[in-house]
Motif scaffolding. Structure first.
Motif, short mmCIF file in Angstrom:
data_model
loop_
_atom_site.label_atom_id
_atom_site.label_comp_id
_atom_site.label_asym_id
_atom_site.label_seq_id
_atom_site.Cartn_x
_atom_site.Cartn_y
_atom_site.Cartn_z
N SER A 9 5.50 -5.36 0.36
CA SER A 9 4.38 -5.37 1.30
C SER A 9 3.56 -6.65 1.15
O SER A 9 3.15 -7.26 2.14
CB SER A 9 3.51 -4.14 1.05
OG SER A 9 2.36 -4.18 1.84
N ALA A 10 3.31 -7.05 -0.09
CA ALA A 10 2.52 -8.26 -0.35
C ALA A 10 3.25 -9.51 0.13
O ALA A 10 2.60 -10.47 0.57
CB ALA A 10 2.19 -8.36 -1.83
N LEU A 38 3.12 -9.25 4.31
CA LEU A 38 1.79 -9.40 4.90
C LEU A 38 0.78 -9.65 3.78
O LEU A 38 0.45 -8.73 3.02
CB LEU A 38 1.41 -8.16 5.70
CG LEU A 38 0.12 -8.22 6.48
CD1 LEU A 38 0.21 -9.30 7.56
CD2 LEU A 38 -0.14 -6.88 7.15
N SER A 72 -1.82 -7.06 1.94
CA SER A 72 -1.48 -5.66 2.16
C SER A 72 -1.08 -4.95 0.88
O SER A 72 -1.25 -3.73 0.77
CB SER A 72 -0.39 -5.53 3.21
OG SER A 72 0.80 -6.11 2.75
N HIS A 85 -2.54 -5.31 -1.99
CA HIS A 85 -3.79 -4.87 -2.59
C HIS A 85 -4.37 -3.68 -1.83
O HIS A 85 -4.96 -2.78 -2.44
CB HIS A 85 -4.80 -6.02 -2.62
CG HIS A 85 -4.45 -7.07 -3.62
ND1 HIS A 85 -3.75 -8.20 -3.28
CD2 HIS A 85 -4.68 -7.15 -4.95
CE1 HIS A 85 -3.58 -8.94 -4.36
NE2 HIS A 85 -4.13 -8.33 -5.39
N VAL A 86 -4.21 -3.66 -0.51
CA VAL A 86 -4.68 -2.53 0.28
C VAL A 86 -3.93 -1.27 -0.12
O VAL A 86 -4.52 -0.20 -0.27
CB VAL A 86 -4.54 -2.81 1.79
CG1 VAL A 86 -4.84 -1.58 2.62
CG2 VAL A 86 -5.47 -3.95 2.20
N MET A 87 -2.61 -1.38 -0.34
CA MET A 87 -1.82 -0.23 -0.78
C MET A 87 -2.29 0.30 -2.13
O MET A 87 -2.19 1.49 -2.41
CB MET A 87 -0.34 -0.60 -0.90
CG MET A 87 0.37 -0.71 0.41
SD MET A 87 2.12 -1.07 0.17
CE MET A 87 2.68 0.47 -0.58
N PRO A 128 -8.84 -3.09 -1.21
CA PRO A 128 -8.88 -3.92 -0.01
C PRO A 128 -9.78 -5.14 -0.13
O PRO A 128 -9.48 -6.19 0.44
CB PRO A 128 -9.37 -2.97 1.08
CG PRO A 128 -10.10 -1.90 0.36
CD PRO A 128 -9.39 -1.77 -0.97
N GLY A 173 -7.80 -7.90 -1.79
CA GLY A 173 -6.85 -8.46 -0.84
C GLY A 173 -7.53 -9.38 0.17
O GLY A 173 -7.01 -10.44 0.51
#
Length: 110
Positions: free
Chosen positions: A20-21, A24, A27, A29-31, A35, A38
């Motif tokens: 994911s990182a 994007l 993202s 860090h959002v996962m 957030p 990120g």
């Protein structure tokens, strides 16, 4: 009343966070539930990418002109993966230790 020995839910898979990182920026860090971290990485990617376009020579490649942004991007990917890996390892260690202590206490009771 909750059981204190109930296993915790597993954290995000580190490889999924890594993918994911990479796809994007920010993202991963959002996962992980971070957030703001990120967004900070994303902000510094843009800023340092812009700065290096101003100081890079005109004949530099695209990557050379945006090297600051790519550097922060790489650090962001590594940071997200590291956090996910540490969380997963701690979770696995705690669950493994809990199952060992339960097995040991069962042996003692016999």
């Amino acid at each position: 009343m909750t059981d204190s020995r109930a296993p915790a839910a597993p954290p995000s898979n580190p490889y999924l966070v890594l993918a994911s990182a990479i796809v994007l920026p920010g993202s991963g860090h959002v996962m992980l539930g971070l957030p703001a971290r990120g967004l900070q990485f994303l902000f510094f990617m843009v800023i340092l990418g812009w700065v290096t376009t101003k100081v890079a020579p005109p004949d530099a490649s695209f990557i050379g002109r945006h090297a600051g942004g790519f550097l922060i991007y790489a650090l962001s990917v590594l940071d997200a993966y590291r956090i996910a890996r540490v969380r997963y390892t701690i979770w696995a260690h705690r669950n493994h230790s809990d199952s060992d202590s339960a097995t040991n206490s069962a042996k003692i009771d016999l």
